[in-house]
Design a protein around this motif. Structure first.
Motif, PDB file in Angstrom:
ATOM      1  N   ASP A  16       0.831  -1.194   0.000  1.00  0.00           N
ATOM      2  CA  ASP A  16       0.000   0.000   0.000  1.00  0.00           C
ATOM      3  C   ASP A  16       0.873   1.256   0.000  1.00  0.00           C
ATOM      4  O   ASP A  16       0.648   2.187  -0.776  1.00  0.00           O
ATOM      5  N   SER A  17       1.884   1.278   0.854  1.00  0.00           N
ATOM      6  CA  SER A  17       2.795   2.427   0.919  1.00  0.00           C
ATOM      7  C   SER A  17       3.566   2.601  -0.381  1.00  0.00           C
ATOM      8  O   SER A  17       3.763   3.732  -0.847  1.00  0.00           O
ATOM      9  N   VAL A  27       2.638   1.713  -3.443  1.00  0.00           N
ATOM     10  CA  VAL A  27       1.741   2.206  -4.487  1.00  0.00           C
ATOM     11  C   VAL A  27       1.396   3.672  -4.243  1.00  0.00           C
ATOM     12  O   VAL A  27       1.445   4.500  -5.158  1.00  0.00           O
ATOM     13  N   TYR A  28       1.049   4.023  -3.003  1.00  0.00           N
ATOM     14  CA  TYR A  28       0.733   5.420  -2.707  1.00  0.00           C
ATOM     15  C   TYR A  28       1.929   6.333  -2.922  1.00  0.00           C
ATOM     16  O   TYR A  28       1.786   7.452  -3.412  1.00  0.00           O
ATOM     17  N   GLY A  29       3.120   5.871  -2.581  1.00  0.00           N
ATOM     18  CA  GLY A  29       4.315   6.678  -2.812  1.00  0.00           C
ATOM     19  C   GLY A  29       4.516   6.972  -4.288  1.00  0.00           C
ATOM     20  O   GLY A  29       4.838   8.105  -4.668  1.00  0.00           O
ATOM     21  N   LEU A  88       2.147   7.000  -6.592  1.00  0.00           N
ATOM     22  CA  LEU A  88       1.078   7.918  -7.012  1.00  0.00           C
ATOM     23  C   LEU A  88       1.368   9.346  -6.572  1.00  0.00           C
ATOM     24  O   LEU A  88       1.153  10.300  -7.331  1.00  0.00           O
ATOM     25  N   GLU A  89       1.869   9.501  -5.353  1.00  0.00           N
ATOM     26  CA  GLU A  89       2.186  10.843  -4.854  1.00  0.00           C
ATOM     27  C   GLU A  89       3.290  11.494  -5.675  1.00  0.00           C
ATOM     28  O   GLU A  89       3.245  12.686  -5.947  1.00  0.00           O
ATOM     29  N   SER A 115      -0.580  14.988   1.555  1.00  0.00           N
ATOM     30  CA  SER A 115      -0.185  13.632   1.926  1.00  0.00           C
ATOM     31  C   SER A 115      -0.540  13.319   3.368  1.00  0.00           C
ATOM     32  O   SER A 115      -0.989  12.218   3.678  1.00  0.00           O
ATOM     33  N   ARG A 156      -4.351  12.299   3.966  1.00  0.00           N
ATOM     34  CA  ARG A 156      -4.972  11.193   3.239  1.00  0.00           C
ATOM     35  C   ARG A 156      -5.586  10.182   4.196  1.00  0.00           C
ATOM     36  O   ARG A 156      -5.063   9.867   5.252  1.00  0.00           O
ATOM     37  N   VAL A 183      -7.381   6.317   3.902  1.00  0.00           N
ATOM     38  CA  VAL A 183      -7.596   5.188   3.006  1.00  0.00           C
ATOM     39  C   VAL A 183      -8.622   4.253   3.617  1.00  0.00           C
ATOM     40  O   VAL A 183      -8.540   3.893   4.778  1.00  0.00           O
ATOM     41  N   THR A 232     -10.443   0.575   2.712  1.00  0.00           N
ATOM     42  CA  THR A 232     -10.465  -0.583   1.828  1.00  0.00           C
ATOM     43  C   THR A 232     -11.640  -1.466   2.186  1.00  0.00           C
ATOM     44  O   THR A 232     -12.013  -1.606   3.343  1.00  0.00           O
TER      45      THR A 232
END
Length: 60
Positions: A32-33, A35-37, A39-40, A50, A53, A55, A57
């Motif tokens: 998760d981290s 993928v989010y990193g 995207l950011e 940031s 945020r 999340v 799920t």
């Protein structure tokens, strides 16, 4: 930064974990981290955005 093949594998594995409802473990948190990193970085998220945020799920 990781290569695109590794990114794809991470996204697929993250999806599999969500789909099976296996979201309360270290592997999920790390993916998760990751993928989010990515995207950011791609969308140039500011530090303020940031930190705000949230999340959620849901596994169906």
């Amino acid at each position: 930064m990781i290569d695109s093949a590794t990114q794809q594998q991470a996204i697929v594995r993250l999806f599999d974990l969500v789909r099976t409802g296996d979201v309360d473990n270290l592997e999920f948190s790390q993916l998760d981290s990751l993928v989010y990193g990515a995207l950011e970085q791609t969308y140039q998220v500011t530090e303020r955005e940031s930190s705000q945020r949230i999340v959620r799920t849901t596994a169906l």
